[in-house]
Design a protein around this motif. Structure first.
Motif, PDB file in Angstrom:
ATOM      1  N   VAL A   1       0.844  -1.201   0.000  1.00 29.65           N
ATOM      2  CA  VAL A   1       0.000   0.000   0.000  1.00 29.65           C
ATOM      3  C   VAL A   1       0.877   1.248   0.000  1.00 29.65           C
ATOM      4  N   LEU A   2       1.930   1.223   0.798  1.00 26.22           N
ATOM      5  CA  LEU A   2       2.862   2.354   0.855  1.00 26.22           C
ATOM      6  C   LEU A   2       3.474   2.626  -0.517  1.00 26.22           C
ATOM      7  N   VAL A   3       3.875   1.587  -1.211  1.00 29.58           N
ATOM      8  CA  VAL A   3       4.467   1.740  -2.542  1.00 29.58           C
ATOM      9  C   VAL A   3       3.457   2.386  -3.499  1.00 29.58           C
ATOM     10  N   ALA A   4       2.209   1.930  -3.431  1.00 27.38           N
ATOM     11  CA  ALA A   4       1.166   2.512  -4.285  1.00 27.38           C
ATOM     12  C   ALA A   4       0.961   3.988  -3.963  1.00 27.38           C
ATOM     13  N   ILE A   5       0.947   4.326  -2.677  1.00 24.16           N
ATOM     14  CA  ILE A   5       0.767   5.718  -2.262  1.00 24.16           C
ATOM     15  C   ILE A   5       1.920   6.587  -2.764  1.00 24.16           C
ATOM     16  N   ALA A   6       3.148   6.126  -2.537  1.00 24.52           N
ATOM     17  CA  ALA A   6       4.317   6.905  -2.953  1.00 24.52           C
ATOM     18  C   ALA A   6       4.329   7.108  -4.463  1.00 24.52           C
ATOM     19  N   SER A   7       3.914   6.089  -5.209  1.00 26.01           N
ATOM     20  CA  SER A   7       3.893   6.194  -6.672  1.00 26.01           C
ATOM     21  C   SER A   7       2.834   7.186  -7.145  1.00 26.01           C
ATOM     22  N   VAL A   8       1.688   7.190  -6.473  1.00 30.26           N
ATOM     23  CA  VAL A   8       0.608   8.106  -6.847  1.00 30.26           C
ATOM     24  C   VAL A   8       0.983   9.555  -6.545  1.00 30.26           C
ATOM     25  N   LEU A   9       1.604   9.787  -5.394  1.00 33.65           N
ATOM     26  CA  LEU A   9       1.870  11.160  -4.955  1.00 33.65           C
ATOM     27  C   LEU A   9       2.987  11.835  -5.756  1.00 33.65           C
ATOM     28  N   GLN A  10       3.881  11.037  -6.353  1.00 28.99           N
ATOM     29  CA  GLN A  10       4.889  11.597  -7.257  1.00 28.99           C
ATOM     30  C   GLN A  10       5.664  12.761  -6.633  1.00 28.99           C
ATOM     31  N   MET A  11       6.256  12.520  -5.478  1.00 29.87           N
ATOM     32  CA  MET A  11       7.072  13.552  -4.825  1.00 29.87           C
ATOM     33  C   MET A  11       8.477  13.574  -5.415  1.00 29.87           C
ATOM     34  N   ASP A  12       9.228  14.620  -5.094  1.00 26.99           N
ATOM     35  CA  ASP A  12      10.631  14.637  -5.479  1.00 26.99           C
ATOM     36  C   ASP A  12      11.359  13.525  -4.732  1.00 26.99           C
ATOM     37  N   ARG A  13      12.550  13.152  -5.218  1.00 32.31           N
ATOM     38  CA  ARG A  13      13.262  11.977  -4.708  1.00 32.31           C
ATOM     39  C   ARG A  13      13.548  12.057  -3.209  1.00 32.31           C
ATOM     40  N   THR A  14      14.045  13.174  -2.743  1.00 33.14           N
ATOM     41  CA  THR A  14      14.378  13.313  -1.326  1.00 33.14           C
ATOM     42  C   THR A  14      13.139  13.148  -0.446  1.00 33.14           C
ATOM     43  N   SER A  15      12.070  13.793  -0.820  1.00 38.91           N
ATOM     44  CA  SER A  15      10.837  13.704  -0.041  1.00 38.91           C
ATOM     45  C   SER A  15      10.274  12.286  -0.050  1.00 38.91           C
ATOM     46  N   GLU A  16      10.319  11.640  -1.217  1.00 38.25           N
ATOM     47  CA  GLU A  16       9.795  10.275  -1.319  1.00 38.25           C
ATOM     48  C   GLU A  16      10.575   9.324  -0.418  1.00 38.25           C
ATOM     49  N   ILE A  17      11.897   9.436  -0.419  1.00 37.13           N
ATOM     50  CA  ILE A  17      12.716   8.550   0.408  1.00 37.13           C
ATOM     51  C   ILE A  17      12.422   8.770   1.886  1.00 37.13           C
ATOM     52  N   ARG A  18      12.327  10.010   2.305  1.00 35.12           N
ATOM     53  CA  ARG A  18      12.017  10.282   3.712  1.00 35.12           C
ATOM     54  C   ARG A  18      10.637   9.747   4.094  1.00 35.12           C
ATOM     55  N   PHE A  19       9.676   9.960   3.215  1.00 27.04           N
ATOM     56  CA  PHE A  19       8.323   9.469   3.467  1.00 27.04           C
ATOM     57  C   PHE A  19       8.306   7.944   3.597  1.00 27.04           C
ATOM     58  N   VAL A  20       8.964   7.262   2.683  1.00 25.57           N
ATOM     59  CA  VAL A  20       8.967   5.798   2.687  1.00 25.57           C
ATOM     60  C   VAL A  20       9.659   5.246   3.930  1.00 25.57           C
ATOM     61  N   ILE A  21      10.792   5.826   4.302  1.00 23.73           N
ATOM     62  CA  ILE A  21      11.528   5.313   5.461  1.00 23.73           C
ATOM     63  C   ILE A  21      10.749   5.550   6.754  1.00 23.73           C
ATOM     64  N   LEU A  22      10.185   6.725   6.919  1.00 19.09           N
ATOM     65  CA  LEU A  22       9.368   6.990   8.106  1.00 19.09           C
ATOM     66  C   LEU A  22       8.169   6.044   8.163  1.00 19.09           C
ATOM     67  N   ALA A  23       7.553   5.812   7.021  1.00 21.61           N
ATOM     68  CA  ALA A  23       6.407   4.902   6.972  1.00 21.61           C
ATOM     69  C   ALA A  23       6.827   3.472   7.288  1.00 21.61           C
ATOM     70  N   CYS A  24       7.986   3.045   6.796  1.00 20.93           N
ATOM     71  CA  CYS A  24       8.461   1.683   7.083  1.00 20.93           C
ATOM     72  C   CYS A  24       8.777   1.505   8.561  1.00 20.93           C
ATOM     73  N   TYR A  25       9.308   2.538   9.204  1.00 17.19           N
ATOM     74  CA  TYR A  25       9.486   2.475  10.657  1.00 17.19           C
ATOM     75  C   TYR A  25       8.136   2.268  11.340  1.00 17.19           C
ATOM     76  N   ALA A  26       7.139   3.061  10.947  1.00 14.83           N
ATOM     77  CA  ALA A  26       5.815   2.963  11.567  1.00 14.83           C
ATOM     78  C   ALA A  26       5.180   1.602  11.297  1.00 14.83           C
ATOM     79  N   ILE A  27       5.304   1.104  10.072  1.00 18.44           N
ATOM     80  CA  ILE A  27       4.731  -0.193   9.728  1.00 18.44           C
ATOM     81  C   ILE A  27       5.436  -1.315  10.486  1.00 18.44           C
ATOM     82  N   GLY A  28       6.762  -1.280  10.489  1.00 21.09           N
ATOM     83  CA  GLY A  28       7.522  -2.321  11.163  1.00 21.09           C
ATOM     84  C   GLY A  28       7.232  -2.399  12.652  1.00 21.09           C
ATOM     85  N   MET A  29       7.010  -1.248  13.264  1.00 15.29           N
ATOM     86  CA  MET A  29       6.681  -1.237  14.693  1.00 15.29           C
ATOM     87  C   MET A  29       5.213  -1.592  14.930  1.00 15.29           C
ATOM     88  N   GLY A  30       4.314  -0.989  14.176  1.00 17.30           N
ATOM     89  CA  GLY A  30       2.891  -1.217  14.399  1.00 17.30           C
ATOM     90  C   GLY A  30       2.462  -2.647  14.146  1.00 17.30           C
TER      91      GLY A  30
END
Length: 338
Positions: free
Chosen positions: A116-145
């Protein structure tokens, strides 16, 4: 026996990290190592096989059902994400997405949450730096939750089964700490992500998964958890010999190796019913937090980085500082409870 188990443990920890062919066939490799470990320990009996065959059923079913449902709703979901990004202030929207993924990952599984995260990141089409930060923060939240229920991820499945506890055990043990972490990682997105030049595509551009792929992934999860059950039972003598007498906070820092080694495998090798709750709590938190630092640390990292072509160096520049800060914060919290 101990020497044999130590050799197998070394192979389990090092070969997937150093041999690409083994990394690509991790489930089969761990199954072979699990059988060898159980045999060397003298626990290769029908009772263990019965448990190993039964333990993966719930998480496998959850991965299969969630994968099929997401395939059905993917296109309307992508449209809803795009609409939400236009209605809600964008950085707040990202924070809410991360928190939402972290909270729901224990129900839909970390694997599906990562897709789901991959689909969201692909849809939002952010710049590279923002996308990487978003994905890593989300993976921390997913891995913990995801650890809050036995169906959330292999680590929680193995921990619950090895401790012979009920469905809500990890929620009761770690719930406050995990939920706080999920919310903090979401809030960090609001302050750390400042997108620019964002396009507004109508879809992710990625093809929907086939039913064969969804079924195949479910089979891999089943074999993975089965293998970890065998490994956990086989490594019990090593746990008794080397880990039971360690201070919980020592285990907490030792488990930073989860940054480069799958945290579910480490959980199978470390957790024992003979441990007290403070030790289990510190052990699991160490695994969960450090698992987000680098790509190999947990399943959401591997899925997201692979599908979005995030390189190891790009991940480390963001993931390692975040993880070290989180490790220090949780260490202070654990220390205050001693």
């Amino acid at each position: 026996m101990v020497t044999g188990l130590l050799i197998i443990l070394g192979l389990v920890l090092l070969l997937p990290f150093t041999v690409p062919k083994i990394e690509r066939n991790l489930e089969l490799f761990l199954f072979i190592m699990g059988c060898a470990t159980a045999y060397v320990s003298g626990v290769f009996q029908w009772e263990l096989w019965n448990k190993a065959l039964h333990d993966p059923l719930h998480i496998t079913f959850a991965v299969l059902v969630a994968g099929i449902v997401f395939r059905w709703i993917r296109h309307p979901f992508e449209k809803a994400v795009l609409s939400g990004s236009r209605i809600i202030p964008f950085r707040l929207f990202l924070a809410l997405l991360i928190i939402g993924l972290g909270l729901i990952s224990s129900i839909i599984t970390a694997i599906i949450a990562a897709l789901v995260l991959v689909a969201i990141a692909s849809v939002l089409q952010m710049d590279r730096t923002s996308e990487i930060r978003f994905v890593i923060l989300a993976c921390y939240a997913i891995g913990m939750g995801a650890v809050l229920t036995p169906i959330g991820e292999p680590l929680s499945t193995i921990a619950t089964n090895k401790l012979d506890e009920d469905f809500y055990y990890l929620l009761n043990l770690l719930g406050t700490d995990i939920l706080a972490g999920v919310f903090v990682f979401g809030l960090l997105a609001f302050f750390l992500i400042r997108p620019r030049n964002r396009s507004r595509n109508r879809s992710s551009g990625q093809a929907a998964e086939s039913y064969i792929s969804i079924f195949g992934r479910s089979v891999k999860v089943y074999i993975f958890v089965l293998a970890l059950t065998l490994l956990g039972a086989g490594f019990e003598p090593l746990i008794t010999l080397y880990l039971l007498d360690l201070h919980p906070l020592t285990l907490y820092w030792i488990n930073m190796i989860s940054a480069v080694l799958d945290n579910a495998t480490l959980a199978a090798a470390e957790i024992s019913p003979a441990m007290d709750e403070s030790t289990i709590q510190a052990l699991l938190l160490g695994l969960l937090i450090s698992g987000g630092m680098l790509i190999p640390g947990n399943i959401p990292n591997i899925i997201a980085a692979g599908k979005l072509n995030i390189r190891s160096g790009e991940w480390a520049r963001v993931g390692v500082p975040l993880g070290l800060l989180a490790m220090v914060v949780y260490f202070v919290i654990l220390l205050s409870r001693q």
